[in-house]
Design a protein around this motif. Structure first.
Motif, mmCIF file in Angstrom:
data_model
loop_
_atom_site.group_PDB
_atom_site.id
_atom_site.type_symbol
_atom_site.label_atom_id
_atom_site.label_comp_id
_atom_site.label_asym_id
_atom_site.label_seq_id
_atom_site.Cartn_x
_atom_site.Cartn_y
_atom_site.Cartn_z
ATOM 1 N N GLY A 160 22.925 -23.463 -5.382
ATOM 2 C CA GLY A 160 23.087 -23.002 -3.999
ATOM 3 C C GLY A 160 23.128 -21.490 -3.955
ATOM 4 O O GLY A 160 24.198 -20.884 -3.921
ATOM 5 N N GLY A 163 21.709 -19.181 1.913
ATOM 6 C CA GLY A 163 22.437 -19.780 3.033
ATOM 7 C C GLY A 163 23.463 -18.829 3.636
ATOM 8 O O GLY A 163 23.713 -17.737 3.106
ATOM 9 N N GLU A 257 17.828 -22.746 -4.088
ATOM 10 C CA GLU A 257 17.345 -22.656 -2.711
ATOM 11 C C GLU A 257 16.498 -21.415 -2.475
ATOM 12 O O GLU A 257 15.502 -21.457 -1.743
ATOM 13 C CB GLU A 257 18.537 -22.687 -1.756
ATOM 14 C CG GLU A 257 19.276 -24.015 -1.767
ATOM 15 C CD GLU A 257 20.442 -23.997 -0.795
ATOM 16 O OE1 GLU A 257 20.198 -23.839 0.407
ATOM 17 O OE2 GLU A 257 21.596 -24.139 -1.241
ATOM 18 N N TYR A 307 19.319 -25.911 5.340
ATOM 19 C CA TYR A 307 19.190 -26.684 4.109
ATOM 20 C C TYR A 307 17.952 -27.574 4.153
ATOM 21 O O TYR A 307 17.196 -27.655 3.196
ATOM 22 C CB TYR A 307 20.420 -27.583 3.903
ATOM 23 C CG TYR A 307 21.665 -26.874 3.451
ATOM 24 C CD1 TYR A 307 21.686 -26.135 2.270
ATOM 25 C CD2 TYR A 307 22.836 -26.957 4.194
ATOM 26 C CE1 TYR A 307 22.835 -25.493 1.844
ATOM 27 C CE2 TYR A 307 24.003 -26.320 3.775
ATOM 28 C CZ TYR A 307 23.993 -25.588 2.604
ATOM 29 O OH TYR A 307 25.124 -24.953 2.182
ATOM 30 N N ASP A 311 14.894 -28.014 1.643
ATOM 31 C CA ASP A 311 14.745 -29.292 0.935
ATOM 32 C C ASP A 311 13.376 -29.922 1.177
ATOM 33 O O ASP A 311 12.835 -30.606 0.306
ATOM 34 C CB ASP A 311 15.856 -30.264 1.341
ATOM 35 C CG ASP A 311 17.128 -30.053 0.527
ATOM 36 O OD1 ASP A 311 17.076 -29.267 -0.439
ATOM 37 O OD2 ASP A 311 18.166 -30.655 0.842
ATOM 38 N N HIS A 338 21.913 -36.338 5.851
ATOM 39 C CA HIS A 338 20.947 -35.285 5.526
ATOM 40 C C HIS A 338 19.726 -35.861 4.809
ATOM 41 O O HIS A 338 18.576 -35.540 5.154
ATOM 42 C CB HIS A 338 21.620 -34.217 4.657
ATOM 43 C CG HIS A 338 20.668 -33.222 4.059
ATOM 44 N ND1 HIS A 338 20.189 -32.137 4.759
ATOM 45 C CD2 HIS A 338 20.094 -33.169 2.823
ATOM 46 C CE1 HIS A 338 19.366 -31.446 3.981
ATOM 47 N NE2 HIS A 338 19.293 -32.046 2.804
#
Length: 564
Positions: A160, A163, A257, A307, A311, A338
């Motif tokens: 991660g 974000g 990410e 996200y 993804d 999700h």
């Protein structure tokens, strides 16, 4: 050798067209009591066909079955109970394990196809906590199981590193941070800043707006934002690596990410081209009503991505680069919506391979019944737990076996193994409370108990100076105690396949506990080293248990010392 198939064929030969072979196979079960045989066949489904009472059918049918492969066939109520020939089966099973060694249980189910496993995935600038343990060790075990059944696993640590949390961290660092302190102890200082931000944001909500602004700057390539982000990321990865080294886990990719920043616009362009993107109060969404799901928010009104945008880009990149047969996401249960949205959007885009995406959820680890939370500072650091487990194990070894060689290495294998085993023996979806004192015990259903049982096997083999032969030998055993162990050994390949099919490492963990318990019962009642005609067969049994316990633990990501 498949005993269920053998019994099904023998039954099919006498039942004719009354039941199909597949129906017979599915009905065969294992009795709960060992004195009811090794397998049983319920005849109730034949009552309507033959218009007879089940006990009468069982009585008549048992007389017609070829007894060549069985010690005896006994009707009991509405069941036909099959007792296998112990000496023949033990000979076949033990020769199989002795010849194949750690390859016993291998299969070609996967035919070399790729399985992508998204696992671990900690957030940059936060320490790895006990909350990260589950995704890491479940994902690693699934990779080992995938390889065992013939797939090619690709382990991806989707860190991660992007974000709005980075906007928060940059704001916190600029307001309250100290460069010298961060350099000296990066993770704990960054965590303290992150926690402080949330405490302050509850009083001053405008901080959240500032955080969003800084994240937008980061997305737009602002020099200061990029420099801080890069620094936070590099320091974090160094800290993560310490934990992965302790666990003995490696990854094929650390593409997180941020890697997908330049891959999101093509996704958005494709959604626009397919007329799937809808404007909603300035934000871009994909309507998923027909899937009974809330709309998927693809891009916020300020242009920031989410996200799911990353993804989507990641899923498409992985399909293109790995041509996966399955793409597995080992992520907590709370993210189930999700992943339903992710699959639905990909399905809407026309990608049939969206069906090959699997969310593998899991429950929570709690401490004293409470959920762990980084945001609130209620966190138990994984590295500290592993070190505590190693130290506690070292103390036990010093007490029980002070002259043991390589004590530090053994303490590491047993301590870390105890933490991993305790996680994996629990059904994946269950929550569990973590208690270090319980999990490092050498007795009970623990990792150290299984490791110690295997060490006992190795000790017996050393005393006997027994080396596995390279050619087939006579390993016939017929006593009841060895029979329970032989049956457990026979079940290992099917348990491996079941564990992978269900994405459930606990199947293997529970299996090795059961095998260890059965062996210890055998050990307590049998003079293994007594010189007689069956000594070699008994030692082959001990060797086979050692091989299978070691391999079972390896599939869980746990090492097994030869001497404890």
């Amino acid at each position: 050798m498949n005993f269920k198939e053998m019994i099904a064929k023998d039954l099919a030969a006498v039942l004719g067209e009354q039941l199909s072979y597949e129906d017979i196979l599915n009905l065969i079960e294992k009795p709960k009591a060992s004195d009811h045989g090794d397998y049983s066949f319920p005849v109730f489904s034949l009552s309507k066909i033959q218009r007879k009472a089940p006990n009468m059918i069982a009585e008549e049918l048992s007389k017609d079955i070829d007894t060549t492969n069985y010690e005896q066939i006994i009707p009991m109520g509405g069941y036909i109970n099959f007792f296998l020939k112990k000496s023949e089966v033990s000979n076949a099973v033990l020769n199989d394990v002795v010849s194949k060694k750690n390859h016993y249980g291998d299969s070609t189910l996967g035919q070399g196809k790729n399985v992508v496993i998204d696992m671990s995935s900690p957030n940059i600038a936060k320490p790895m906590s006990m909350g990260h343990l589950r995704s890491t060790v479940i994902g690693n075990s699934l990779a080992e199981l995938a390889d065992k059944v013939g797939y090619t696993p690709v382990k991806i640590n989707h860190v991660g590193d992007w974000g709005t949390q980075f906007g928060k961290l940059i704001v916190a660092y600029k307001k309250w941070g100290d460069e010298a302190k961060v350099k000296e102890n990066p993770i704990s200082e960054l965590l303290a800043l992150y926690v402080h931000f949330h405490e302050e944001a509850e009083k001053y909500p405008e901080l959240d707006d500032q955080a969003r602004e800084w994240f937008k700057k980061l997305e737009d390539g602002d020099t200061e934002a990029i420099e801080l982000w890069t620094w936070f990321r590099e320091e974090s990865l160094k800290e993560f690596q310490k934990v992965y080294d302790m666990l003995g886990i490696e990854f094929d990719s650390y593409n997180g990410e941020a890697f997908y920043n330049d891959k999101m616009q093509p996704v958005i362009d494709s959604l626009l081209e397919k007329e799937l993107l809808v404007s909603d109060d300035g934000a871009d969404i994909v309507n998923l009503e027909k899937y009974d799901l809330n709309p998927a928010l693809i891009r916020k009104s300020d242009g920031a991505t989410l996200y799911i945008t990353r993804d989507l880009a990641a899923a498409m990149y992985r399909k293109e680069n790995y041509d996966f047969d399955e793409s597995i996401y080992v992520v907590g249960n709370e993210q189930s919506i999700h992943f339903k949205q992710l699959k639905a959007v990909l399905k809407e885009m026309g990608y049939e391979w969206s069906d090959d995406i699997k969310h593998i959820p899991f429950g929570l680890i709690t401490s004293n019944g409470k959920k762990l939370s980084t945001r609130k500072g209620n966190v138990i650091l994984l590295e500290e737990v592993l070190n505590e487990a190693i130290n506690a194990t070292q103390n036990i070894i010093n007490e029980k076996n002070p002259t043991l060689e390589n004590k530090e290495e053994v303490a590491h294998q047993v301590g870390v193994g105890a933490v991993v085993f305790h996680d994996l023996k629990n059904d994946r979806l269950n929550n569990f409370d973590f208690n270090l004192d319980h999990i490092i015990q050498f007795e009970g259903e623990t990792g150290p108990y299984v490791q110690y049982t295997r060490s006992r096997c190795e000790s017996i083999l050393r005393k006997a100076d027994w080396i596995a032969p390279t050619s087939e030998a006579n390993y016939s055993l017929s006593d009841d105690e060895s029979w329970e162990v032989v049956k457990a050994l026979y079940n290992f390949p099917s348990k491996v396949q079941e564990a992978y099919r269900k994405y459930e490492p606990s199947v293997v963990a529970k299996y090795v506990i059961d095998l260890a318990q059965k062996f210890n019962k055998y050990y307590s009642k049998t003079k293994i080293l007594e010189d007689n005609s069956q000594k070699d067969a008994r030692l082959a049994l001990v060797y086979s248990v050692s091989v299978v316990l070691k391999e079972g633990l390896r599939l869980l990501g746990i090492q097994s010392p030869d001497n404890m």
